[in-house]
Scaffold this motif. Structure first.
Motif, mmCIF file in Angstrom:
data_model
loop_
_atom_site.group_PDB
_atom_site.id
_atom_site.type_symbol
_atom_site.label_atom_id
_atom_site.label_comp_id
_atom_site.label_asym_id
_atom_site.label_seq_id
_atom_site.Cartn_x
_atom_site.Cartn_y
_atom_site.Cartn_z
ATOM 1 N N TRP A 33 -8.836 31.006 3.568
ATOM 2 C CA TRP A 33 -9.983 30.897 4.792
ATOM 3 C C TRP A 33 -9.288 31.059 6.154
ATOM 4 O O TRP A 33 -9.839 30.940 7.267
ATOM 5 N N GLU A 34 -7.840 31.083 6.268
ATOM 6 C CA GLU A 34 -7.360 31.282 7.595
ATOM 7 C C GLU A 34 -7.007 32.545 8.165
ATOM 8 O O GLU A 34 -6.690 33.338 7.514
ATOM 9 N N THR A 35 -7.384 32.862 9.587
ATOM 10 C CA THR A 35 -7.158 34.213 10.222
ATOM 11 C C THR A 35 -5.816 34.617 9.974
ATOM 12 O O THR A 35 -5.466 35.756 9.677
ATOM 13 N N GLU A 36 -4.551 33.955 10.710
ATOM 14 C CA GLU A 36 -3.401 34.483 10.656
ATOM 15 C C GLU A 36 -2.557 34.631 9.351
ATOM 16 O O GLU A 36 -1.964 35.478 9.052
ATOM 17 N N GLU A 37 -3.159 33.681 8.423
ATOM 18 C CA GLU A 37 -2.718 33.798 7.090
ATOM 19 C C GLU A 37 -3.071 35.133 6.434
ATOM 20 O O GLU A 37 -2.388 35.893 5.738
ATOM 21 N N GLU B 65 -8.264 24.411 7.454
ATOM 22 C CA GLU B 65 -8.969 24.350 6.173
ATOM 23 C C GLU B 65 -8.394 24.002 4.877
ATOM 24 O O GLU B 65 -9.189 23.452 4.155
ATOM 25 N N THR B 66 -7.113 23.693 5.140
ATOM 26 C CA THR B 66 -6.413 23.019 3.623
ATOM 27 C C THR B 66 -6.105 21.714 3.845
ATOM 28 O O THR B 66 -5.230 21.076 3.333
ATOM 29 N N ALA C 39 -13.210 20.243 1.481
ATOM 30 C CA ALA C 39 -12.037 21.398 1.736
ATOM 31 C C ALA C 39 -11.622 21.601 0.336
ATOM 32 O O ALA C 39 -11.286 22.775 -0.105
ATOM 33 N N ASP C 40 -11.704 20.927 -0.564
ATOM 34 C CA ASP C 40 -11.378 20.977 -2.098
ATOM 35 C C ASP C 40 -12.607 20.385 -3.075
ATOM 36 O O ASP C 40 -12.938 19.373 -2.913
ATOM 37 N N SER C 41 -12.994 21.101 -3.989
ATOM 38 C CA SER C 41 -14.043 20.532 -4.699
ATOM 39 C C SER C 41 -13.747 19.601 -5.751
ATOM 40 O O SER C 41 -14.524 18.936 -6.255
ATOM 41 N N ARG C 42 -12.296 19.132 -6.248
ATOM 42 C CA ARG C 42 -11.917 18.144 -6.854
ATOM 43 C C ARG C 42 -11.489 16.984 -6.119
ATOM 44 O O ARG C 42 -11.714 15.882 -6.416
#
Length: 316
Positions: free
Chosen positions: A205-209, A75-76, A101-104
């Motif tokens: 957005w990540e499960t493990e994080e 996601e990043t 993934a990033d709006s800018r």
């Protein structure tokens, strides 16, 4: 380029930079038909797998364009998305649909694509208006009201806990506009319901994080009664942390996305609510609108797509 891009679908294209190159079925490409690129976020997220399937189905149904769909590794992986856009432009696409993934950070490569004559539609995560203005581009956004959806989900938690309930927010990527809007929606529900916010942190957005982040939250705030997760992937990590702490049944969770993996948790009450934003239909709407642009229409502003609150009552 040593970065590997994951192929979301392959209709009418040769091969993309992959661990194992894939090729389209012979005869899939149509001479003279437009090639449309679809750039999604992580295909490890079931929401984007659903989006991929919807895009492939829509391309097959219409049969008048060739689809090149790509996901990224995480996601990043912003650099991976930028590379995906540049790769698709080099492949001669005439239209691009993108969930940034990033709006800018994704505005500059998309602006370059537009200057090269490529039509662009933004889906799922809105581009930052100021970044668009700086690059002198106007891109229509096709997507839901993330703030309103998050408030709907948060209100279910507020009703379950009552005034004074102690809650935490597990946020999405801070660089993504939908993450910011969902946090605002959760804050709306907290304010309206009289809840007490103890902590709010991103898990990108990540499960493990999310599992790690919420475990740390529980250590700092063992009296947390409820969690608002900005997507279902993170909710899965939150539920895992709750179970590991022995707090199953005591801490209530709400979320956003309605991916298949969340539905058993809705059914058994471990998650109280999520919000369906119909990812497969969202991809189709983006493709439909970029084809309208290629046909000569000039689209602008926000083209809204539906949302639906989903609770255990909605799960068979």
């Amino acid at each position: 380029m040593d970065r590997r891009l994951f192929l979301g679908s392959c209709v009418g294209m040769g091969s993309l930079l992959l661990p194992r190159p894939l090729r389209a079925a012979p005869g899939a490409a149509g001479a003279g038909r437009p090639k449309i690129g679809l750039v999604m976020k992580s295909l490890a997220n079931e929401f984007f797998k659903d989006m991929q399937e919807g895009a492939v189905a829509y391309a097959g149904k219409r049969g008048d364009f060739d689809l090149l769909a790509v996901g990224i590794q995480s996601e990043t992986d912003i650099d991976g998305q930028i590379a995906a856009v540049e790769t698709l432009v080099a492949r001669g696409i005439s239209g691009l649909v993108i969930a940034p993934a990033d709006s800018r950070a994704l505005v500059p490569p998309v602006a370059r694509a537009m200057r090269a004559g490529i039509k662009v539609i933004n889906i799922d995560v809105a581009f930052d208006p100021q970044a668009l203005a700086r690059h002198h581009v106007d891109i229509a956004f096709v997507g839901p009201d993330n703030r309103a959806g998050a408030r709907m989900s948060g209100e279910v938690l507020a009703h379950a806990l009552g005034q004074g309930g102690k809650v935490a927010i597990v946020e999405g990527n801070p660089g993504a506009e939908n993450g910011a809007q969902r946090k605002l929606g959760f804050m709306d529900a907290i304010g309206a319901g009289g809840l007490t916010l103890l902590d709010s942190r991103t898990a990108h957005w990540e499960t493990e994080e999310a599992n790690t982040v919420f475990s740390n939250m529980l250590t700092a705030h063992p009296d947390i009664q409820g969690v608002m997760a900005a997507n279902d992937s993170m909710a899965l990590g939150v539920v895992k942390a709750i179970e590991a702490s022995g707090a199953r049944g005591r801490i209530k969770v709400v979320s956003f996305d309605n991916i298949p993996a969340i539905r058993p948790l809705l059914k058994d009450g471990e998650v109280l609510a999520t919000v369906d934003q119909f990812g497969s239909q969202l991809a189709a709407a983006g493709l439909d609108n970029v084809l309208k642009e290629l046909a000569g229409q000039n689209l602008t502003g926000w083209i809204r797509t539906p949302l639906k609150l989903v609770t255990g009552r909605d799960v068979a």
